[in-house]
Motif scaffolding. Structure first.
Motif, PDB file in Angstrom:
ATOM      1  N   HIS A 297       2.728   8.139  -6.155  1.00  0.00           N
ATOM      2  CA  HIS A 297       1.612   7.453  -5.495  1.00  0.00           C
ATOM      3  C   HIS A 297       0.390   8.373  -5.352  1.00  0.00           C
ATOM      4  O   HIS A 297       0.501   9.481  -4.842  1.00  0.00           O
ATOM      5  CB  HIS A 297       2.071   6.976  -4.111  1.00  0.00           C
TER       6      HIS A 297
ATOM      7  N   ALA B   5      -2.307  -2.634  -5.960  1.00  0.00           N
ATOM      8  CA  ALA B   5      -1.704  -1.297  -6.048  1.00  0.00           C
ATOM      9  C   ALA B   5      -0.246  -1.525  -6.371  1.00  0.00           C
ATOM     10  O   ALA B   5       0.253  -2.645  -6.286  1.00  0.00           O
ATOM     11  CB  ALA B   5      -1.830  -0.567  -4.712  1.00  0.00           C
TER      12      ALA B   5
ATOM     13  N   SER C  43       0.531  -1.242  -1.760  1.00  0.00           N
ATOM     14  CA  SER C  43      -0.727  -1.105  -1.005  1.00  0.00           C
ATOM     15  C   SER C  43      -0.510  -0.630   0.430  1.00  0.00           C
ATOM     16  O   SER C  43      -1.399  -0.009   1.015  1.00  0.00           O
ATOM     17  CB  SER C  43      -1.514  -2.417  -1.026  1.00  0.00           C
TER      18      SER C  43
ATOM     19  N   TYR D 132       1.311   1.750   1.442  1.00  0.00           N
ATOM     20  CA  TYR D 132       1.445   3.213   1.442  1.00  0.00           C
ATOM     21  C   TYR D 132       0.072   3.878   1.404  1.00  0.00           C
ATOM     22  O   TYR D 132      -0.047   5.092   1.528  1.00  0.00           O
ATOM     23  CB  TYR D 132       2.263   3.617   0.205  1.00  0.00           C
ATOM     24  N   TYR D 133      -0.982   3.063   1.233  1.00  0.00           N
ATOM     25  CA  TYR D 133      -2.325   3.607   0.999  1.00  0.00           C
ATOM     26  C   TYR D 133      -2.722   4.633   2.076  1.00  0.00           C
ATOM     27  O   TYR D 133      -2.599   4.381   3.271  1.00  0.00           O
ATOM     28  CB  TYR D 133      -3.386   2.480   0.980  1.00  0.00           C
ATOM     29  N   GLY D 134      -3.203   5.778   1.603  1.00  0.00           N
ATOM     30  CA  GLY D 134      -3.765   6.793   2.483  1.00  0.00           C
ATOM     31  C   GLY D 134      -2.806   7.875   2.917  1.00  0.00           C
ATOM     32  O   GLY D 134      -3.234   8.952   3.348  1.00  0.00           O
TER      33      GLY D 134
ATOM     34  N   LEU E 282      -4.671   1.756   5.307  1.00  0.00           N
ATOM     35  CA  LEU E 282      -5.058   0.492   4.675  1.00  0.00           C
ATOM     36  C   LEU E 282      -5.998  -0.319   5.567  1.00  0.00           C
ATOM     37  O   LEU E 282      -6.985  -0.897   5.099  1.00  0.00           O
ATOM     38  CB  LEU E 282      -3.803  -0.319   4.330  1.00  0.00           C
TER      39      LEU E 282
ATOM     40  N   ILE F 122      -6.524   0.186  -5.521  1.00  0.00           N
ATOM     41  CA  ILE F 122      -6.783   1.136  -4.436  1.00  0.00           C
ATOM     42  C   ILE F 122      -5.929   2.398  -4.555  1.00  0.00           C
ATOM     43  O   ILE F 122      -6.221   3.413  -3.936  1.00  0.00           O
ATOM     44  CB  ILE F 122      -6.588   0.475  -3.051  1.00  0.00           C
ATOM     45  N   SER F 123      -4.859   2.313  -5.365  1.00  0.00           N
ATOM     46  CA  SER F 123      -4.025   3.502  -5.590  1.00  0.00           C
ATOM     47  C   SER F 123      -3.288   3.332  -6.908  1.00  0.00           C
ATOM     48  O   SER F 123      -3.264   2.244  -7.481  1.00  0.00           O
ATOM     49  CB  SER F 123      -3.029   3.703  -4.441  1.00  0.00           C
TER      50      SER F 123
ATOM     51  N   ARG G 237      -1.156   6.178   7.201  1.00  0.00           N
ATOM     52  CA  ARG G 237      -1.503   4.926   6.530  1.00  0.00           C
ATOM     53  C   ARG G 237      -2.923   4.515   6.926  1.00  0.00           C
ATOM     54  O   ARG G 237      -3.225   4.426   8.116  1.00  0.00           O
ATOM     55  CB  ARG G 237      -0.509   3.822   6.917  1.00  0.00           C
TER      56      ARG G 237
ATOM     57  N   SER H 138      -3.531   7.779  -3.804  1.00  0.00           N
ATOM     58  CA  SER H 138      -4.554   6.898  -3.226  1.00  0.00           C
ATOM     59  C   SER H 138      -5.941   7.307  -3.710  1.00  0.00           C
ATOM     60  O   SER H 138      -6.202   8.491  -3.919  1.00  0.00           O
ATOM     61  CB  SER H 138      -4.540   7.000  -1.693  1.00  0.00           C
ATOM     62  N   ARG H 139      -6.819   6.327  -3.860  1.00  0.00           N
ATOM     63  CA  ARG H 139      -8.228   6.620  -4.157  1.00  0.00           C
ATOM     64  C   ARG H 139      -8.988   6.747  -2.837  1.00  0.00           C
ATOM     65  O   ARG H 139      -8.743   5.973  -1.911  1.00  0.00           O
ATOM     66  CB  ARG H 139      -8.839   5.497  -4.999  1.00  0.00           C
TER      67      ARG H 139
END
Length: 436
Positions: free
Chosen positions: A167, A194, A197, A199-201, A210, A147-148, A208, A169-170
């Motif tokens: 980092h 990741a 994960s 930290y996503y976004g 996620l 995902i990242s 965040r 993110s996708r």
């Protein structure tokens, strides 16, 4: 004079290291085949004339294994068994100059974000229309989803930011498209991975996201299990647990690497948390989902860990009773923050400590597994091995966790299918079941 027949190139990709590397190899395989190149993954065929080694550079053992593999194929090249050897991945990202000097027989070295440059060696283009599509190198019923990429955390012991960068993110829509493509091709379980994960976004959406991502993936038709890996504990977004609770196709499973059970060592590790905060987080998660399986990893022998700090970790493991636990010994990695500290614990002591923790965990796992006897679970069948169909419950991830063994002489199960199984017996790390 006879014209020499031009033999068509056949590419073999060799993957070292973790599931994130496996995803990169699958993306590379998809791009090569999408460009009409005959490529395979870890093929045993003798007629592959081009080798691409996707290396791991994380800790000493992994680095040595990668170097040994490079030397093996360089030797094959010198004996005329292969024409070209390319090296990519974490080791060549981190040590490219050294490797070029020490093993010049390799035709080219590439880093972790050099896929377009690697494709150019094959006169191939990076095909954007293939983004989200990926040929899987294993049974299609489960798939890792990265995902990242990269990591912004300052952990003292970790070389990942040196190899994978910061980092990134996708986007959610790109990941949903990938999930839809996978579901259409028979994937039933997504394993979200990741470097970090939780930290996503933050980079893309400034907060965040996620939980939002998991909700969006949960809506994809055909995906029956979504499993979350590598969730960093500091700043953990509790809305993720709320989504896990409300969505039946999100597994009650969390892989959350805690790394230590002593506040002073956690401070030296630059983890941004304490043992008390970690315990509070685990209790909060278990209060919301009492049946959740929590997997964690710990490190023994980090600088600053004496007997007293190790005993704190022993107490921590005994108190927390993690459903799943992996223990690693500290590896002194150059250019990391901890490299400036003295690596004073002998390797054999690090290993003794790791073994001691795993002995404690064995008993914990045995006791927890005994409680499952007589209960029924939904089981995903992964393979057939040694007279058993081997599967997993929602509380177990691929390769690292418990397995459910079903006697193949009594029951027939199809690989990639779900069955309902009643547990009849249990050991420390295996469950035995009958199909209901």
């Amino acid at each position: 004079m006879k014209a020499r027949t031009l033999k068509k190139d056949k590419v073999n990709i060799i993957t070292m290291g973790c599931s994130k590397n496996l995803v990169d190899s699958e993306v590379l395989l998809t791009q090569l085949q999408g460009n009409g190149i005959d490529a395979s993954h870890e093929s045993n065929s003798k007629d592959n004339n081009i080798i691409i080694i996707n290396t791991c550079g994380f800790i000493d053992n992994a680095k040595q294994e990668s170097i040994d593999t490079i030397l093996q194929y360089v030797d094959a090249k010198e004996r005329g068994l292969v024409d070209k050897v390319y090296v990519t991945g974490c080791l060549s990202q981190r040590y490219k100059e050294d490797l070029e000097k020490e093993i010049p027989q390799v035709d080219a070295y590439f880093g972790t974000r050099d896929l377009p440059a690697l494709l150019k060696k094959f006169k191939a283009d990076y095909k954007h229309e293939l983004v989200g599509e990926r040929l899987l190198t294993h049974n299609a019923h489960y798939a890792y989803m990265k995902i990242s990429e990269g990591c912004d955390r300052p952990c003292s012991f970790c070389a990942i930011p040196l190899m994978r960068g910061g980092h990134i993110s996708r986007p959610i829509e790109e990941l949903v498209k990938e999930a839809q493509h996978k579901a259409a091709n028979g994937t039933k379980e997504l394993l979200l991975i990741a470097q970090d994960s939780t930290y996503y976004g933050l980079d893309l959406y400034k907060k965040r996201k996620l939980a939002d991502l998991m909700r969006a993936l949960s809506d994809v038709e055909g995906i029956e299990w979504i499993r979350l890996h590598y969730a960093f504990p500091t700043g953990f977004p509790m809305d993720v647990i709320e989504v896990m609770k409300e969505r039946p196709n999100i597994c009650n499973y969390l892989d959350i690497p805690l790394q230590h059970g002593s506040s002073s060592v956690l401070k030296t590790m630059r983890r941004g948390t304490t043992r008390e905060k970690q315990e509070e987080l685990i209790h909060s998660i278990r209060d919301l989902i009492p049946e959740i399986a929590i997997r964690t990893t710990l490190i023994t022998g980090h600088p600053g860990e004496g007997e007293a700090e190790f005993q704190e970790m022993v107490d921590f493991v005994e108190r927390m009773k993690f459903e799943r636990l992996g223990v690693f010994t500290y590896s002194h990695e150059e250019n990391t923050h901890a490299f400036s500290m003295e690596d004073s614990t002998p390797d054999e002591v690090k290993q003794e400590r790791a073994n001691h923790l795993m002995e404690i965990q064995e008993q914990i796992s045995f006791d927890l597994n005994q409680q499952k006897i007589g209960k029924e679970f939904k089981v995903l069948i992964d393979k057939k091995e040694n007279g058993y169909f081997v599967g997993r419950t929602e509380y177990d991830s691929v390769e690292v966790d418990n397995e459910v063994l079903i006697d193949a002489s009594r029951y027939y199960c199809r690989i990639g299918d779900f069955v309902q199984a009643k547990i009849t017996d249990a050991t420390e790390f295996d469950l035995y079941g009958d199909v209901v």
